[in-house]
Design an enzyme around this catalytic site. Sequence first.
Site, PDB file in Angstrom:
ATOM      1  N   SER A 145       0.820  -1.209   0.000  1.00  0.00           N
ATOM      2  CA  SER A 145       0.000   0.000   0.000  1.00  0.00           C
ATOM      3  C   SER A 145       0.856   1.262   0.000  1.00  0.00           C
ATOM      4  O   SER A 145       1.665   1.447  -0.893  1.00  0.00           O
ATOM      5  CB  SER A 145      -0.958  -0.045   1.180  1.00  0.00           C
ATOM      6  OG  SER A 145      -1.987   0.868   0.998  1.00  0.00           O
ATOM      7  N   ASP A 180      -2.027   6.479  -4.037  1.00  0.00           N
ATOM      8  CA  ASP A 180      -0.947   5.719  -3.406  1.00  0.00           C
ATOM      9  C   ASP A 180      -0.562   4.563  -4.341  1.00  0.00           C
ATOM     10  O   ASP A 180      -1.216   4.361  -5.378  1.00  0.00           O
ATOM     11  CB  ASP A 180      -1.349   5.280  -1.981  1.00  0.00           C
ATOM     12  CG  ASP A 180      -2.332   4.144  -1.954  1.00  0.00           C
ATOM     13  OD1 ASP A 180      -3.112   4.015  -2.915  1.00  0.00           O
ATOM     14  OD2 ASP A 180      -2.331   3.366  -0.979  1.00  0.00           O
ATOM     15  N   ASP A 206      -1.001   1.387  -4.535  1.00  0.00           N
ATOM     16  CA  ASP A 206      -1.975   0.369  -4.928  1.00  0.00           C
ATOM     17  C   ASP A 206      -3.359   0.963  -5.224  1.00  0.00           C
ATOM     18  O   ASP A 206      -4.346   0.234  -5.374  1.00  0.00           O
ATOM     19  CB  ASP A 206      -2.038  -0.794  -3.932  1.00  0.00           C
ATOM     20  CG  ASP A 206      -2.714  -0.432  -2.638  1.00  0.00           C
ATOM     21  OD1 ASP A 206      -2.533   0.711  -2.172  1.00  0.00           O
ATOM     22  OD2 ASP A 206      -3.431  -1.289  -2.076  1.00  0.00           O
ATOM     23  N   ASP A 209      -5.817   2.636  -3.892  1.00  0.00           N
ATOM     24  CA  ASP A 209      -7.088   2.608  -3.152  1.00  0.00           C
ATOM     25  C   ASP A 209      -7.319   3.923  -2.409  1.00  0.00           C
ATOM     26  O   ASP A 209      -8.385   4.142  -1.849  1.00  0.00           O
ATOM     27  CB  ASP A 209      -7.174   1.408  -2.194  1.00  0.00           C
ATOM     28  CG  ASP A 209      -6.042   1.350  -1.199  1.00  0.00           C
ATOM     29  OD1 ASP A 209      -5.070   2.123  -1.338  1.00  0.00           O
ATOM     30  OD2 ASP A 209      -6.116   0.520  -0.280  1.00  0.00           O
TER      31      ASP A 209
HETATM   32 MG    MG Z   1      -3.224   1.634  -0.454  1.00  0.00          MG
END
Ligand code: MG
Length: 453
Positions: free
Chosen positions: A97, A241, A243, A245
């Site tokens: 993340s 970010d 990834d 999300d």
């Molecule tokens: Mg993330």
Amino acid sequence: MPNLMISISGIRGIVGDGLTPQTVLNFAMGLGSYLGGGKVIIGRDSRVTGPMVQHAVISGLLATGCDVVDIGVCPTPTVQMTVEKLKARGGIAITASHNPIEWNALKLIDSSGMFLDETQGKEVLKNVEKNDYRNVTWDQVGKLEKYEKAIDDHIKAILKLKLIDIDEIAKRKFKVVVDCVNGAGGTILPSLLKQLGCETTFINEEPTGLFPRSPEPLPENITELCEKVKSEKADIGFAVDPDVDRLAIVSDEGKPFGEEYTLVSAVNFVLSKKNGPIVVNASVTQAIDDVAAKFNTKVFRTKVGEIFVAQKMKKEKAAIGGEGNGGVLLPELHLGRDAPLAIALTLQQLASSGMSSTELHQSLPQYFQGKNRIEIKDLDVNSVLDAILKKYKKENIDKTDGIKILWKDRWVHIRPSNTEPIIRIYSEAKSSEEAEALGFKFIQAIQEIIEEK
Ligand code: MG
């Protein structure tokens, strides 16, 4: 932070100094055994350690009889949605993340496309701790295949939402600057924004995994984006970010909305189109309650963590939900935080309202937060929390997650970290000075309690 964290939410560590192929393999086998075979979707962010981790994941899943479908470098929400779409039994998103470049981790997903909950996580962890895995013979070892359309599917699903009017957005010909931090955002956002008729300028677009800055999309980390929005005279800026999300928004004046306001803005828009309760975690700004009050709807609060928000949204049939770190969940898309979705909702709101991004930001109820932490070393967290409870027992206290003390237009939220020996102290008020002062008051109070112990 310790270099390797193993918990019911999976495994996270520094590659080469804690996180090894063996530790990853055990977790993949732990999940494969828990799922008992069947189809499992895997995807990863762009980290340079991704292929190493991915191969251990694939090996562990195949060995426990799972058929692996590899969707490549993509956002975490794409993995979640593909689990649902391909009716898989589970999934693994290989990503740390927003953690720095040396980290990697696994996010474990069940057949609903949601992250594993505490009970499920415990089952996987039990397999790992006991070193007890599903053992299959040569003819039951899983098959490995690739699925190349996951990102297109994700974009299509967003564009098909009733809330999104592609023509209305395209008519505005928004000029957009995007910072993908060389994460997985570059695999999806260029195409999404093109299909929404935007004129785009990307910085850090290539998914090389070489993060040129601290990857968390906090105001202090996205100064290059803020400058670029101004110099390009863009309508809005977006930062995600690694990834994808979490979304941070920058106004046409080059000012960050603040991550809390990604959700506030999305809630404000969705409630103007449909009704239903809102679900957010305990730390999310009170601006959400003000927006909900405007639309005469209810706010439910949960513990901090996507799975808690997602489960409550399902239970309460929420209209929308999310977390204050820039994570927005819309149930008709899927129950996971989704930055591409949040981008589409933001552009739609600008298109429908005719407002500029600065006007949109200013139209939302304004609160300010202070975020602090105290190290507690080897002290018992619960005894510290009990002492706080005792001291402030006459106040209005919410114990959903740690201790939150609420007054009319301000609050302080005190919660232990699940992974580090620290207590987080979040405070909120109508000005940043008041929020800082409130946080400082509680830092002092907690330090006094710690000194007495
Ligand atoms: Mg993330």
